[in-house]
Enzyme design. Structure first.
Site, PDB file in Angstrom:
ATOM      1  N   LYS A   1       0.932   4.094  -2.878  1.00 47.59           N
ATOM      2  CA  LYS A   1       0.530   5.474  -2.565  1.00 47.59           C
ATOM      3  C   LYS A   1       1.684   6.454  -2.790  1.00 47.59           C
ATOM      4  O   LYS A   1       1.459   7.593  -3.214  1.00 47.59           O
ATOM      5  CB  LYS A   1       0.013   5.556  -1.126  1.00 47.59           C
ATOM      6  CG  LYS A   1      -1.279   4.761  -0.904  1.00 47.59           C
ATOM      7  CD  LYS A   1      -2.419   5.318  -1.739  1.00 47.59           C
ATOM      8  CE  LYS A   1      -3.725   4.579  -1.566  1.00 47.59           C
ATOM      9  NZ  LYS A   1      -4.801   5.137  -2.396  1.00 47.59           N
TER      10      LYS A   1
ATOM     11  N   TYR B   1       0.842  -1.209   0.000  1.00 48.22           N
ATOM     12  CA  TYR B   1       0.000   0.000   0.000  1.00 48.22           C
ATOM     13  C   TYR B   1       0.877   1.259   0.000  1.00 48.22           C
ATOM     14  O   TYR B   1       0.626   2.205  -0.754  1.00 48.22           O
ATOM     15  CB  TYR B   1      -0.889  -0.060   1.243  1.00 48.22           C
ATOM     16  CG  TYR B   1      -1.933   1.011   1.365  1.00 48.22           C
ATOM     17  CD1 TYR B   1      -3.112   0.970   0.618  1.00 48.22           C
ATOM     18  CD2 TYR B   1      -1.770   2.062   2.264  1.00 48.22           C
ATOM     19  CE1 TYR B   1      -4.087   1.957   0.769  1.00 48.22           C
ATOM     20  CE2 TYR B   1      -2.734   3.040   2.421  1.00 48.22           C
ATOM     21  CZ  TYR B   1      -3.893   2.987   1.673  1.00 48.22           C
ATOM     22  OH  TYR B   1      -4.854   3.960   1.828  1.00 48.22           O
TER      23      TYR B   1
HETATM   24  P1  NAP Z   1     -13.566   2.073   1.152  1.00 51.84           P
HETATM   25  O1  NAP Z   1     -14.544   2.641   2.101  1.00 51.84           O
HETATM   26  O2  NAP Z   1     -13.044   0.687   1.359  1.00 51.84           O
HETATM   27  O3  NAP Z   1     -14.164   2.204  -0.334  1.00 51.84           O
HETATM   28  C1  NAP Z   1     -13.397   1.767  -1.421  1.00 51.84           C
HETATM   29  C2  NAP Z   1     -14.088   2.125  -2.703  1.00 51.84           C
HETATM   30  O4  NAP Z   1     -13.254   1.710  -3.803  1.00 51.84           O
HETATM   31  C3  NAP Z   1     -15.423   1.406  -2.887  1.00 51.84           C
HETATM   32  O5  NAP Z   1     -16.297   2.273  -3.563  1.00 51.84           O
HETATM   33  C4  NAP Z   1     -15.051   0.217  -3.769  1.00 51.84           C
HETATM   34  O6  NAP Z   1     -16.110  -0.273  -4.588  1.00 51.84           O
HETATM   35  C5  NAP Z   1     -14.001   0.861  -4.650  1.00 51.84           C
HETATM   36  N1  NAP Z   1     -13.099  -0.095  -5.308  1.00 51.84           N
HETATM   37  C6  NAP Z   1     -12.243  -0.957  -4.731  1.00 51.84           C
HETATM   38  N2  NAP Z   1     -11.591  -1.652  -5.687  1.00 51.84           N
HETATM   39  C7  NAP Z   1     -12.048  -1.199  -6.886  1.00 51.84           C
HETATM   40  C8  NAP Z   1     -11.782  -1.533  -8.226  1.00 51.84           C
HETATM   41  N3  NAP Z   1     -10.887  -2.471  -8.548  1.00 51.84           N
HETATM   42  N4  NAP Z   1     -12.461  -0.874  -9.212  1.00 51.84           N
HETATM   43  C9  NAP Z   1     -13.383   0.063  -8.901  1.00 51.84           C
HETATM   44  N5  NAP Z   1     -13.689   0.420  -7.635  1.00 51.84           N
HETATM   45  C10 NAP Z   1     -13.026  -0.222  -6.645  1.00 51.84           C
HETATM   46  O7  NAP Z   1     -12.226   2.980   1.071  1.00 51.84           O
HETATM   47  P2  NAP Z   1     -11.977   4.487   1.554  1.00 51.84           P
HETATM   48  O8  NAP Z   1     -11.509   4.440   2.949  1.00 51.84           O
HETATM   49  O9  NAP Z   1     -13.098   5.349   1.167  1.00 51.84           O
HETATM   50  O10 NAP Z   1     -10.684   4.840   0.662  1.00 51.84           O
HETATM   51  C11 NAP Z   1     -10.817   5.480  -0.583  1.00 51.84           C
HETATM   52  C12 NAP Z   1      -9.425   5.876  -1.057  1.00 51.84           C
HETATM   53  O11 NAP Z   1      -8.825   6.720  -0.085  1.00 51.84           O
HETATM   54  C13 NAP Z   1      -8.478   4.690  -1.238  1.00 51.84           C
HETATM   55  O12 NAP Z   1      -7.633   4.908  -2.335  1.00 51.84           O
HETATM   56  C14 NAP Z   1      -7.671   4.705   0.046  1.00 51.84           C
HETATM   57  O13 NAP Z   1      -6.423   4.119  -0.112  1.00 51.84           O
HETATM   58  C15 NAP Z   1      -7.569   6.193   0.295  1.00 51.84           C
HETATM   59  N6  NAP Z   1      -7.309   6.542   1.679  1.00 51.84           N
HETATM   60  C16 NAP Z   1      -8.161   6.141   2.668  1.00 51.84           C
HETATM   61  C17 NAP Z   1      -7.863   6.494   3.979  1.00 51.84           C
HETATM   62  C18 NAP Z   1      -8.741   6.108   5.126  1.00 51.84           C
HETATM   63  O14 NAP Z   1      -8.326   6.297   6.270  1.00 51.84           O
HETATM   64  N7  NAP Z   1      -9.945   5.599   4.908  1.00 51.84           N
HETATM   65  C19 NAP Z   1      -6.712   7.237   4.264  1.00 51.84           C
HETATM   66  C20 NAP Z   1      -5.870   7.602   3.236  1.00 51.84           C
HETATM   67  C21 NAP Z   1      -6.192   7.257   1.941  1.00 51.84           C
HETATM   68  P3  NAP Z   1     -17.114  -1.474  -4.104  1.00 51.84           P
HETATM   69  O15 NAP Z   1     -18.099  -0.807  -3.167  1.00 51.84           O
HETATM   70  O16 NAP Z   1     -17.749  -1.956  -5.350  1.00 51.84           O
HETATM   71  O17 NAP Z   1     -16.258  -2.471  -3.394  1.00 51.84           O
END
Ligand code: NAP
Length: 248
Positions: free
Chosen positions: A161, A157
């Site tokens: 990133k 990851y």
């Molecule tokens: P999340 O709640 O797990 O949601 C992930 C989203 O990505 C869902 O809509 C999922 O779709 C979609 N997805 C996953 N694999 C995919 C693929 N192969 N093709 C199309 N869509 C896909 O994640 P989140 O926490 O919102 O994170 C969103 C982004 O922010 C990520 O890149 C993550 O690394 C980044 N981020 C998150 C955090 C945090 O603390 N949460 C911090 C820093 C960065 P489905 O619903 O169909 O599975």
């Protein structure tokens, strides 16, 4: 819906849940037509679009696994066929498969690199020709604090990133002459399903290192996306870090 993004078309990858969902809703509230993308959770993607429409916005749902180059291209092609163009691309779709390096499988490494890093290249390369023709574009890559500082058990990851940050700087340099800006947002720990999956022990340890003493919200990240698409036109190649002070 009327606002500063009236007439603009936005694709938000992975917008069925979490940060992507909040970005889709925020951009639609600012007037953009939004392509809501998901890969598995159709009901959640439809619910996101329903919320946009109920609030007076416009958009469609497109299923596409953006880790797959053909499907990622298909997502952008569908947006262009439906609405003639893409003005805003938010590369948000992401997953984690945490394991220490000694225990991490090749499959766990490859899946995260494909989903979190390669998908950004697939979608960006598909929107760039049209953005160049129109001399306008906003590309926003949702990286992570983990790409800036590393994290135990997240080599795959963190590498993905950090790769997003380097790609952002290169794309910003390549595309500036066409008035296309490319920026990375590096959120700290945001209260989504990705973070609620952590054990209570890990959450307590993380919170101890956040000066503001709380996790962020998806809406706080979406507000940064909106800013970059509205008043933030002089930002390119930047890393914006909504992280509660965890990394300075
Ligand atoms: P999340 O709640 O797990 O949601 C992930 C989203 O990505 C869902 O809509 C999922 O779709 C979609 N997805 C996953 N694999 C995919 C693929 N192969 N093709 C199309 N869509 C896909 O994640 P989140 O926490 O919102 O994170 C969103 C982004 O922010 C990520 O890149 C993550 O690394 C980044 N981020 C998150 C955090 C945090 O603390 N949460 C911090 C820093 C960065 P489905 O619903 O169909 O599975």
């Amino acid at each position: 819906m009327s606002g500063p993004l009236d007439g603009q078309v936005a694709v938000v990858t992975g917008s069925s849940r979490g940060i992507g969902r909040a970005c889709a809703i925020e951009l639609a509230a600012a007037g953009a037509t939004v392509i809501v993308n998901y890969t598995a959770n159709q009901a959640a993607a439809n619910a996101c679009l329903m919320d946009i429409i109920k609030a007076g916005g416009n958009g469609i749902v497109v299923r596409s696994d953006v880790a797959n180059p053909e499907q990622a291209k298909q997502l952008i092609d569908t947006a262009i066929e439906s609405f003639d163009k893409v003005d805003i691309l938010v590369n948000n779709a992401g997953i984690n498969r945490d394991r220490t390096i000694a225990r991490m499988s090749v499959e766990e490494w490859d899946t995260v690199i494909q989903t979190d890093l390669s998908s950004m290249f697939y979608c960006t390369s598909a929107v760039v020709p049209g953005m160049r023709e129109r001399n306008y574009g906003r590309i926003i890559n949702i990286s992570s604090i983990v790409g800036q500082m590393g994290n135990m058990g997240q080599a795959n990851y963190a590498a993905a990133k950090a790769g997003m940050i380097a790609f952002t700087k290169t794309a910003a340099k390549e595309l500036a002459r066409n008035q296309i800006t490319v920026n990375a947002i590096c959120p700290g720990f945001i209260d989504t399903e990705m973070v609620s999956a952590l054990s209570d022990e890990v959450k307590t340890a993380v919170l101890a290192n956040i000066p503001l003493g709380r996790f962020g919200t998806a809406e706080e990240v979406a507000a940064v996306v909106r800013f970059l698409c509205t008043e933030g036109g002089f930002f390119t190649g930047s890393q914006l870090s909504p992280n509660g002070g965890q990394y300075m």
